[in-house]
Design a protein around this motif. Structure first.
Motif, short mmCIF file in Angstrom:
data_model
loop_
_atom_site.label_atom_id
_atom_site.label_comp_id
_atom_site.label_asym_id
_atom_site.label_seq_id
_atom_site.Cartn_x
_atom_site.Cartn_y
_atom_site.Cartn_z
N ALA A 178 0.83 -1.20 0.00
CA ALA A 178 0.00 0.00 0.00
C ALA A 178 0.87 1.25 0.00
O ALA A 178 0.56 2.24 -0.70
CB ALA A 178 -0.94 -0.01 1.22
N LEU A 179 1.93 1.24 0.77
CA LEU A 179 2.83 2.40 0.79
C LEU A 179 3.52 2.60 -0.55
O LEU A 179 3.76 3.73 -0.97
CB LEU A 179 3.88 2.22 1.91
CG LEU A 179 3.35 2.36 3.34
CD1 LEU A 179 4.46 2.04 4.33
CD2 LEU A 179 2.81 3.76 3.57
N ARG A 180 3.84 1.50 -1.22
CA ARG A 180 4.46 1.63 -2.55
C ARG A 180 3.49 2.23 -3.55
O ARG A 180 3.90 2.99 -4.43
CB ARG A 180 4.93 0.26 -3.02
CG ARG A 180 6.21 -0.21 -2.36
CD ARG A 180 6.67 -1.54 -2.91
NE ARG A 180 7.85 -2.01 -2.20
CZ ARG A 180 8.21 -3.27 -2.13
NH1 ARG A 180 7.51 -4.20 -2.72
NH2 ARG A 180 9.29 -3.61 -1.47
N ARG A 181 2.21 1.87 -3.43
CA ARG A 181 1.22 2.42 -4.35
C ARG A 181 1.04 3.91 -4.11
O ARG A 181 0.88 4.70 -5.05
CB ARG A 181 -0.12 1.69 -4.17
CG ARG A 181 -0.17 0.34 -4.85
CD ARG A 181 -1.60 -0.16 -4.96
NE ARG A 181 -2.20 -0.37 -3.64
CZ ARG A 181 -2.14 -1.51 -2.96
NH1 ARG A 181 -1.48 -2.54 -3.47
NH2 ARG A 181 -2.73 -1.63 -1.77
N VAL A 182 1.08 4.33 -2.85
CA VAL A 182 0.89 5.74 -2.52
C VAL A 182 2.09 6.55 -2.95
O VAL A 182 1.96 7.65 -3.49
CB VAL A 182 0.62 5.89 -1.00
CG1 VAL A 182 0.68 7.36 -0.59
CG2 VAL A 182 -0.72 5.29 -0.65
N ALA A 183 3.28 6.01 -2.76
CA ALA A 183 4.51 6.76 -3.05
C ALA A 183 4.74 6.92 -4.54
O ALA A 183 4.25 6.19 -5.35
CB ALA A 183 5.70 6.05 -2.44
#
Length: 55
Positions: free
Chosen positions: A50-55
């Motif tokens: 999820a953090l990779r998608r946001v970043a």
């Protein structure tokens, strides 16, 4: 011929601990620990994704 038995009182120590005998619950506790580790790793990977998608 009467036989007398001594009633078990609360002060009498139990033969097993609060968690029960380790030999009886060993496999079950191992399964629970394995599931917890698996769930934690899945949650960590989901958060990372999820953090990779946001970043």
């Amino acid at each position: 011929m009467p036989t007398t038995t001594t009633p078990r009182t609360a002060a009498t120590p139990r033969p097993t601990t609060a968690l029960g005998s380790p030999s009886a619950h060993g496999p079950l506790l191992a399964i629970i620990a394995r599931r917890r580790r698996y769930a934690k790793s899945v949650a960590t990977s989901r958060v990372t994704a999820a953090l990779r998608r946001v970043a």
